[in-house]
Design a protein around this motif. Structure first.
Motif, mmCIF file in Angstrom:
data_model
loop_
_atom_site.group_PDB
_atom_site.id
_atom_site.type_symbol
_atom_site.label_atom_id
_atom_site.label_comp_id
_atom_site.label_asym_id
_atom_site.label_seq_id
_atom_site.Cartn_x
_atom_site.Cartn_y
_atom_site.Cartn_z
ATOM 1 N N GLN A 45 0.838 -1.203 0.000
ATOM 2 C CA GLN A 45 0.000 0.000 0.000
ATOM 3 C C GLN A 45 0.871 1.251 0.000
ATOM 4 O OE1 GLN A 45 -2.657 -1.759 -1.075
ATOM 5 N NE2 GLN A 45 -3.744 -0.027 -0.250
ATOM 6 N N ASP A 46 1.928 1.248 0.798
ATOM 7 C CA ASP A 46 2.843 2.399 0.819
ATOM 8 C C ASP A 46 3.473 2.616 -0.556
ATOM 9 O OD1 ASP A 46 2.281 2.748 3.507
ATOM 10 O OD2 ASP A 46 4.174 1.872 4.213
ATOM 11 N N THR A 47 3.800 1.523 -1.222
ATOM 12 C CA THR A 47 4.378 1.620 -2.558
ATOM 13 C C THR A 47 3.400 2.285 -3.517
ATOM 14 O OG1 THR A 47 5.721 -0.349 -2.174
ATOM 15 C CG2 THR A 47 5.369 0.300 -4.478
ATOM 16 N N PHE A 48 2.147 1.871 -3.469
ATOM 17 C CA PHE A 48 1.160 2.461 -4.371
ATOM 18 C C PHE A 48 0.790 3.884 -3.961
ATOM 19 C CE2 PHE A 48 0.786 -1.851 -5.950
ATOM 20 C CZ PHE A 48 0.739 -1.601 -7.310
ATOM 21 N N LEU A 49 0.920 4.219 -2.684
ATOM 22 C CA LEU A 49 0.742 5.622 -2.292
ATOM 23 C C LEU A 49 1.820 6.487 -2.938
ATOM 24 C CD1 LEU A 49 -0.247 5.427 1.478
ATOM 25 C CD2 LEU A 49 -1.638 6.268 -0.424
ATOM 26 N N ILE A 71 10.816 0.799 -5.973
ATOM 27 C CA ILE A 71 10.168 1.686 -4.993
ATOM 28 C C ILE A 71 10.031 0.964 -3.663
ATOM 29 C CG2 ILE A 71 8.011 2.882 -4.400
ATOM 30 C CD1 ILE A 71 7.625 3.273 -7.470
ATOM 31 N N ALA A 72 9.554 -0.267 -3.709
ATOM 32 C CA ALA A 72 9.349 -1.037 -2.483
ATOM 33 C C ALA A 72 10.667 -1.262 -1.744
ATOM 34 C CB ALA A 72 8.670 -2.366 -2.800
ATOM 35 N N LYS A 73 11.745 -1.540 -2.476
ATOM 36 C CA LYS A 73 13.062 -1.716 -1.832
ATOM 37 C C LYS A 73 13.468 -0.441 -1.102
ATOM 38 C CE LYS A 73 14.987 -5.030 -5.088
ATOM 39 N NZ LYS A 73 15.926 -5.213 -6.210
ATOM 40 N N GLY A 74 13.278 0.694 -1.749
ATOM 41 C CA GLY A 74 13.607 1.962 -1.110
ATOM 42 C C GLY A 74 12.786 2.190 0.148
ATOM 43 N N LEU A 75 11.507 1.858 0.090
ATOM 44 C CA LEU A 75 10.650 2.006 1.259
ATOM 45 C C LEU A 75 11.053 1.039 2.372
ATOM 46 C CD1 LEU A 75 7.191 2.506 -0.488
ATOM 47 C CD2 LEU A 75 8.576 4.241 0.673
ATOM 48 N N ARG A 79 12.270 2.111 6.029
ATOM 49 C CA ARG A 79 11.614 1.549 7.215
ATOM 50 C C ARG A 79 12.644 0.940 8.162
ATOM 51 N NH1 ARG A 79 7.055 -3.135 7.004
ATOM 52 N NH2 ARG A 79 6.283 -2.830 9.098
ATOM 53 N N PHE A 80 13.587 0.180 7.592
ATOM 54 C CA PHE A 80 14.628 -0.445 8.402
ATOM 55 C C PHE A 80 15.468 0.615 9.107
ATOM 56 C CE2 PHE A 80 19.020 -2.103 8.700
ATOM 57 C CZ PHE A 80 18.798 -3.126 9.609
#
Length: 174
Positions: A45-49, A71-75, A79-80
């Protein structure tokens, strides 16, 4: 000849199609990495936001899954890193007497500030980052920093110039 701005309804249609075509795949991709279904769904969901803020890029995509996973890897990295900053902060205040413990609102503000500083300093070499933090957080002069790091005064001057330039450029990129 000027080009007209993209049609917003077409952009939203592209995003909607991207979501319907790839959301399930992204959740599964994230679940394999996180080993947690709930967190995978949240990260998808964060990725699609994020994607919603870049609808013009969706129409030009040739490799949507590569873009989404990037994008998801960056997020995930963000997060980490935030979790690391938060844990370090909690460890730092754990030994404070109760009367000195920051209020919950102050904790959130401090944690957000620390996270922003961490992101701002991302990409600096360790000595550059350490010199900058020693200067700004501990108030050490350049000679004291040079002694602490075991480097020359001119190295500290270069480190500080690099760090200040990096922060200026990173801040302007926001």
């Amino acid at each position: 000849m000027s080009s007209s701005p993209p049609n917003p309804s077409l952009l939203h249609s592209d995003v909607r199609s991207l979501y319907s075509d790839h959301h399930g795949w992204l959740v599964n991709w994230l679940r394999r990495r996180l080993r947690d279904t709930d967190n995978a769904a949240d990260m998808a969901q964060d990725t699609f936001l994020y994607v919603l803020g870049k609808p013009e890029q969706v129409a030009r995509l040739r490799e949507p899954r590569a873009w989404l996973s990037s994008i998801a890897k960056g997020l995930l990295i963000d997060r980490f890193r935030r979790q690391q900053v938060e844990q370090a902060y909690l460890n730092a205040i754990a030994h404070l007497p109760e009367q000195d413990m920051p209020a919950p609102e102050e904790r959130l503000i401090l944690l957000e500030t620390l996270t922003r500083i961490d992101a701002l300093l991302d990409g600096l070499k360790p000595n550059v980052r350490t010199a900058f933090l020693l200067s700004r957080l501990e108030g050490l002069g350049y000679q004291a920093i040079a002694e602490r790091l075991g480097v020359s005064l001119s190295s500290v001057e270069k480190y500080m110039a690099t760090a200040i330039r990096h922060c200026f450029l990173a801040r302007n990129a926001l």
